[in-house]
Design an enzyme around this catalytic site. Structure first.
Site, PDB file in Angstrom:
ATOM      1  N   ARG A 257       0.769  -1.305   0.170  1.00  0.00           N
ATOM      2  CA  ARG A 257       0.064   0.121  -0.175  1.00  0.00           C
ATOM      3  C   ARG A 257       0.815   1.188  -0.177  1.00  0.00           C
ATOM      4  O   ARG A 257       0.425   2.275  -0.242  1.00  0.00           O
ATOM      5  CB  ARG A 257      -0.989  -0.084   1.120  1.00  0.00           C
ATOM      6  CG  ARG A 257      -2.160  -1.149   0.973  1.00  0.00           C
ATOM      7  CD  ARG A 257      -2.813  -1.196   2.254  1.00  0.00           C
ATOM      8  NE  ARG A 257      -2.300  -1.560   3.375  1.00  0.00           N
ATOM      9  CZ  ARG A 257      -1.924  -2.783   3.611  1.00  0.00           C
ATOM     10  NH1 ARG A 257      -2.247  -3.892   2.887  1.00  0.00           N
ATOM     11  NH2 ARG A 257      -1.500  -3.141   4.734  1.00  0.00           N
TER      12      ARG A 257
ATOM     13  N   GLU B  78       6.487  -9.294  16.909  1.00  0.00           N
ATOM     14  CA  GLU B  78       6.235  -9.885  18.102  1.00  0.00           C
ATOM     15  C   GLU B  78       6.328 -11.319  18.202  1.00  0.00           C
ATOM     16  O   GLU B  78       6.965 -12.006  19.381  1.00  0.00           O
ATOM     17  CB  GLU B  78       4.748  -9.623  18.311  1.00  0.00           C
ATOM     18  CG  GLU B  78       4.211  -9.745  19.567  1.00  0.00           C
ATOM     19  CD  GLU B  78       2.608  -9.283  19.874  1.00  0.00           C
ATOM     20  OE1 GLU B  78       2.025  -8.903  18.885  1.00  0.00           O
ATOM     21  OE2 GLU B  78       2.106  -9.352  20.871  1.00  0.00           O
TER      22      GLU B  78
HETATM   23  P1  AMP Z   1       4.564  -1.595  11.599  1.00  0.00           P
HETATM   24  O1  AMP Z   1       5.701  -2.123  10.856  1.00  0.00           O
HETATM   25  O2  AMP Z   1       3.895  -2.437  12.725  1.00  0.00           O
HETATM   26  O3  AMP Z   1       4.624  -0.170  11.839  1.00  0.00           O
HETATM   27  O4  AMP Z   1       3.228  -1.961  10.463  1.00  0.00           O
HETATM   28  C1  AMP Z   1       3.157  -1.143   9.690  1.00  0.00           C
HETATM   29  C2  AMP Z   1       2.962  -1.965   8.142  1.00  0.00           C
HETATM   30  O5  AMP Z   1       1.917  -2.834   8.155  1.00  0.00           O
HETATM   31  C3  AMP Z   1       2.337  -1.008   7.124  1.00  0.00           C
HETATM   32  O6  AMP Z   1       2.766  -1.118   6.038  1.00  0.00           O
HETATM   33  C4  AMP Z   1       0.913  -1.366   7.076  1.00  0.00           C
HETATM   34  O7  AMP Z   1       0.472  -1.601   5.921  1.00  0.00           O
HETATM   35  C5  AMP Z   1       0.810  -2.404   7.978  1.00  0.00           C
HETATM   36  N1  AMP Z   1      -0.047  -2.635   9.191  1.00  0.00           N
HETATM   37  C6  AMP Z   1       0.362  -2.672  10.362  1.00  0.00           C
HETATM   38  N2  AMP Z   1      -0.952  -2.467  11.169  1.00  0.00           N
HETATM   39  C7  AMP Z   1      -1.868  -2.081  10.408  1.00  0.00           C
HETATM   40  C8  AMP Z   1      -3.209  -1.921  10.760  1.00  0.00           C
HETATM   41  N3  AMP Z   1      -3.800  -2.223  11.893  1.00  0.00           N
HETATM   42  N4  AMP Z   1      -4.050  -1.816   9.695  1.00  0.00           N
HETATM   43  C9  AMP Z   1      -3.550  -1.747   8.414  1.00  0.00           C
HETATM   44  N5  AMP Z   1      -2.473  -1.773   8.202  1.00  0.00           N
HETATM   45  C10 AMP Z   1      -1.591  -2.067   8.982  1.00  0.00           C
END
Ligand code: AMP
Length: 180
Positions: free
Chosen positions: A66, A103
């Site tokens: 995305r 995690e």
């Molecule tokens: P993070 O690495 O935990 O910051 O997660 C970010 C990535 O995971 C991004 O590329 C988002 O597209 C996806 N992502 C993580 N959590 C969500 C969520 N609650 N809703 C949608 N996309 C998420």
């Protein structure tokens, strides 16, 4: 300029909460309703562009998938190139790779080794849809450094504030349009 409340309210109404996706306990922020309406997609891109207009950057980098959707029109808007950060085995030429812990387990992202070829320590803006734990952004920043770039900013449409993802990208200016 600060974003006017009606456009933020409209954008917020087009982000769909999907409980327990992709795994139980995750509230997924689904931006497909926002993308399917060209007016809200345009508003989202305008607000993202506004949020980073004080930053100086030479190139944009975005993690799949995305991130690509938002990053490509922003790169065109700012007249800079785009580097793709992908899951292993997707990029065809020589890659650099970074593994980081989740995690449960690990994840790996890759970038083409020559992403910034011909550029001298380019300043790089990372663009993604959601900032959650910050793991993706931090891994993207490490890959950018390995490829010779300097990560200067992170622009996301949605920031999940309670997860405090900002804290693991301390040297990067973080900009978000919608906070939850
Ligand atoms: P993070 O690495 O935990 O910051 O997660 C970010 C990535 O995971 C991004 O590329 C988002 O597209 C996806 N992502 C993580 N959590 C969500 C969520 N609650 N809703 C949608 N996309 C998420």
């Amino acid at each position: 300029m600060t974003a006017d409340q009606p456009s933020l309210t409209l954008l917020r109404s087009k982000v769909r909460d999907v409980p327990d996706f992709p795994t139980p306990g995750i509230l997924f922020k689904d931006i497909t309703p926002l993308l399917s309406d060209h007016l809200t997609m345009d508003a989202a891109l305008s607000l993202l562009a506004e949020a980073v207009k004080d930053l100086t950057f030479d190139v944009i980098a975005a993690p799949e998938a995305r991130g690509f959707i938002l990053a490509a029109p922003l790169a065109r808007h700012f007249g800079v190139g785009l580097a793709l950060i992908r899951k292993p085995g997707k990029l065809p030429a020589a890659t650099l790779s970074h593994t980081y812990s989740l995690e449960y387990g690990n994840d790996t992202l890759e970038v083409h080794a020559d992403s910034f070829e011909g550029m001298d320590s380019p300043r790089v803006l990372i663009v993604d849809d959601v900032l959650a734990t910050g793991g993706t952004a931090a891994a993207s920043a490490e890959l950018i450094k390995s490829a010779g770039g300097v990560p200067v900013g992170l622009a996301v449409l949605i920031e999940l504030v309670a997860l405090n993802g900002r804290k693991i990208v301390p040297d990067v200016a973080v900009r978000s349009v919608l906070s939850y």
